[in-house]
Enzyme design. Sequence first.
Site, PDB file in Angstrom:
ATOM      1  N   HIS A   1     -27.803 -20.162 -16.602  1.00 50.40           N
ATOM      2  CA  HIS A   1     -26.900 -20.630 -17.665  1.00 50.40           C
ATOM      3  C   HIS A   1     -27.351 -19.980 -18.982  1.00 50.40           C
ATOM      4  O   HIS A   1     -27.427 -20.648 -20.023  1.00 50.40           O
ATOM      5  CB  HIS A   1     -26.942 -22.158 -17.798  1.00 50.40           C
ATOM      6  CG  HIS A   1     -26.573 -22.900 -16.552  1.00 50.40           C
ATOM      7  ND1 HIS A   1     -25.271 -23.094 -16.149  1.00 50.40           N
ATOM      8  CD2 HIS A   1     -27.346 -23.504 -15.614  1.00 50.40           C
ATOM      9  CE1 HIS A   1     -25.254 -23.800 -15.019  1.00 50.40           C
ATOM     10  NE2 HIS A   1     -26.507 -24.045 -14.678  1.00 50.40           N
TER      11      HIS A   1
ATOM     12  N   SER B   1     -27.959 -21.636 -10.061  1.00 50.64           N
ATOM     13  CA  SER B   1     -28.543 -22.511 -11.079  1.00 50.64           C
ATOM     14  C   SER B   1     -29.988 -22.860 -10.700  1.00 50.64           C
ATOM     15  O   SER B   1     -30.832 -21.987 -10.661  1.00 50.64           O
ATOM     16  CB  SER B   1     -27.663 -23.748 -11.263  1.00 50.64           C
ATOM     17  OG  SER B   1     -28.069 -24.513 -12.367  1.00 50.64           O
TER      18      SER B   1
ATOM     19  N   GLU C   1     -34.095 -22.152 -30.545  1.00 49.71           N
ATOM     20  CA  GLU C   1     -35.191 -22.134 -31.513  1.00 49.71           C
ATOM     21  C   GLU C   1     -35.940 -20.805 -31.421  1.00 49.71           C
ATOM     22  O   GLU C   1     -35.633 -19.960 -30.579  1.00 49.71           O
ATOM     23  CB  GLU C   1     -36.162 -23.292 -31.240  1.00 49.71           C
ATOM     24  CG  GLU C   1     -35.518 -24.673 -31.293  1.00 49.71           C
ATOM     25  CD  GLU C   1     -36.495 -25.773 -30.928  1.00 49.71           C
ATOM     26  OE1 GLU C   1     -37.721 -25.535 -31.061  1.00 49.71           O
ATOM     27  OE2 GLU C   1     -36.054 -26.843 -30.500  1.00 49.71           O
TER      28      GLU C   1
END
Length: 288
Positions: A186, A144, A162
């Site tokens: 992720h 991560s 977006e």
Amino acid sequence: MMQLETNPMLADNPNSLKRTILAIGGAEDKVHGREILSTFFTRAGGRDAKIAILPSASREPQATGGRYRTIFEDMGAKSAEILDIRERDRAADPIWEEQLEEATGVFFTGGDQLRLCAILADTPIMEKIRLKVHRGEVILAGTSAGAAVMGHHMIAGGGSGESPCRSLVDMTTGLGIIPEVIVDQHFHNRNRMARLLSAIACHRDRIGIGIDEDTCAMFEGDGVLQVVGRGTVTAIDALELSHTNEPRVSASDPLSLANLCVHILTHGDRYHWRERRVVPSEISFSGD
């Protein structure tokens, strides 16, 4: 012709990386098969492994580091020590370098990549880790936030879901362990494709590496990345980009990116990140 930025770090000996770096997309399996963590453990020496865990990215470093220490001890590591460095001034303490001296594996936990860089960047312990990695003396893994810091340019934050635009991504300087790449984690789980595209549009000489959860991009010293885990690794190459409106539009306007090369890689797939090409597998699809 577009003028791409250059970075003196890329002029370093391209063959200096002799061992393995595991960039993990986060949420790796810690209970059942533990495939990714087992791969790190094995590469670090198996039952002879001496693992240094750096939980500096976490706001609960003892709890986070303790969980990984238990995992590696259960696997049979010779030792698993937490280097609990919470403040930048403590990163210069010689005690941490002494603990790293015999380490065969270094593991960066998740948390906040900005916090990790603020504590470790340009410190004696980070320079020692980098040197040992490039000498082939340790295996390095980061999950991560610990994966996000691998490049010279780092995604510090931003939005998702977006259209690509400069305002969608916040960039800063990472730890520069693999300066050629920009890592996002992720990845498909949090719909971050547009975020990584936005980053690559501004740094077109780098390769975007988006890593899903419970998935690892394993960078080898021969320049080949191999995918391990249950998700995908997305590689974005903009070197042959033929058109973009990025220099002319405002930060909130959508970006156009023409002739972009995108690879979606799954478990066992390999990508030569220095030569920017997929390494063919024994079985390939040739069409009708």
